[in-house]
Scaffold this active site. Sequence first.
Site, PDB file in Angstrom:
ATOM      1  CG  LEU A 127      -2.008   1.047   1.388  1.00  0.00           C
ATOM      2  CD1 LEU A 127      -2.973   1.361   0.090  1.00  0.00           C
ATOM      3  CD2 LEU A 127      -2.601   1.091   2.672  1.00  0.00           C
ATOM      4  CD  GLU A 129       2.344   4.654  -4.514  1.00  0.00           C
ATOM      5  OE1 GLU A 129       2.786   5.917  -4.938  1.00  0.00           O
ATOM      6  OE2 GLU A 129       1.819   3.779  -5.200  1.00  0.00           O
ATOM      7  CB  SER A 134       0.132   9.117   6.909  1.00  0.00           C
ATOM      8  OG  SER A 134       1.247   8.543   8.102  1.00  0.00           O
ATOM      9  CB  ILE A 159       6.855  -3.666   0.836  1.00  0.00           C
ATOM     10  CG1 ILE A 159       6.188  -2.479  -0.046  1.00  0.00           C
ATOM     11  CG2 ILE A 159       6.044  -5.069   0.708  1.00  0.00           C
ATOM     12  CD1 ILE A 159       5.144  -2.013   0.571  1.00  0.00           C
ATOM     13  NE  ARG A 271      23.467  -6.031  39.719  1.00  0.00           N
ATOM     14  CZ  ARG A 271      24.736  -5.856  39.721  1.00  0.00           C
ATOM     15  NH1 ARG A 271      25.697  -7.090  39.753  1.00  0.00           N
ATOM     16  NH2 ARG A 271      25.362  -4.765  39.669  1.00  0.00           N
ATOM     17  N   GLY A 342      20.128  -2.036  34.008  1.00  0.00           N
ATOM     18  CA  GLY A 342      21.294  -1.241  34.103  1.00  0.00           C
ATOM     19  C   GLY A 342      22.248  -1.484  33.187  1.00  0.00           C
ATOM     20  CD  GLU A 366      -0.305  -3.524   9.780  1.00  0.00           C
ATOM     21  OE1 GLU A 366      -1.576  -3.572   9.936  1.00  0.00           O
ATOM     22  OE2 GLU A 366      -0.005  -4.587   9.244  1.00  0.00           O
TER      23      GLU A 366
END
Length: 385
Positions: A127, A129, A134, A159, A271, A342, A366
């Site tokens: 879709l 380009e 958007s 794509i 840890r 960390g 998307e």
Amino acid sequence: MAVDRILPTAEAADLMELVRGLVDGELVARAAGDEEKGRFPREVFALLGRSGLLGLPYPGEYGGGDQPYEVYLQVVEELSRGWLAVGLGLSVHTLSCFPVADFGTPGQRAELLPSMIGGELLGAYCLSEAHAGSDAAALATRADAVDGGYRLNGAKSWITHGGAADFYTLFARTGAPDSGARGISCLHVPAGTGGVGADAPERKMGLRSSPTAVVRFEDAVVPAANRVGDEGRGFGIALAALDSGRLGIAACAVGVAQAALDLAVGHSRGRRQFGRPIGDFQGVSFLLADMATQVAAARELYLAAARRRDAGRPFGRRAAMAKLFATDAAMRVTTDAVQVLGGCGYTSDFPAERLMREAKVLQIVEGTNQIQRLVIGRHLARGDE
């Protein structure tokens, strides 16, 4: 840690056990190495196909899994927990099959769907380009009528699976250059069609084992029978597909966030500083509590939208909300996971930094999260359900 899922059927529970075993036994161990090398795991998708996972939400009569979206999305989430390239790849493949499954003629579904969802083929959705991301209605790729078919010319950008897919679901302009959304049609284009090719994959910040490339169409000709839906009605098909695709991205985001949460919790237990695990300190435990809450909330939001979809109720607004919230949550959770680890979190010896880099792309694909806010606002202004 295993997510305590409430699944609608015993079959779905068995399916999730299969997927969890695949993730823990196959994907987790190789994700970091393949991401570092930018290696596309095509054989993993072949394995998903043999396991019946490439057509889960589609009808059994065409080789699909007959699973509700509620179940399919949890599979996407679980795969993304192990390796985002695989979970996202499944989501994109499902998106690329959607137009034929929902808008194709009975003949097209019978001819095309079994091979598309049967496990051997992998799809891509074309879709966007370079100058129509958007603003997808501004796309310029042409599909001009010729004897018995269409001649395709143009290029599609960003794509997923570009150059690796076996078929492309293409949106191209069949109307006049200024025809806007009303002049766009949807076409099924096998990758082996003459004149179809792809540029070298983009060099990305993350998600490197999932190829993203420009796909080019240079005087490529496909039969008229490969047009999906009526001529000039493709933009509506694209938007309908994206509503479902946004739920897939939300599920991917929750999977990445869950992986980061699991990593941070495990590190906080092992840890020790000042004679006790760092998770015992309020500064760390509150951070983990917020992370867990965001993951759980994002999961419930996409599942609620999926259940509306399964019930045949409008779900577009909630799909946009789920994509927005889940991907923003994934960015926060992965960033906080780096903080909990960390110095270890900032090195590539631990997956936290990779998860953080991967989460970022989910806020973009998307429909950026700014576009999701626009979509939600428009639904609210119209008073949509």
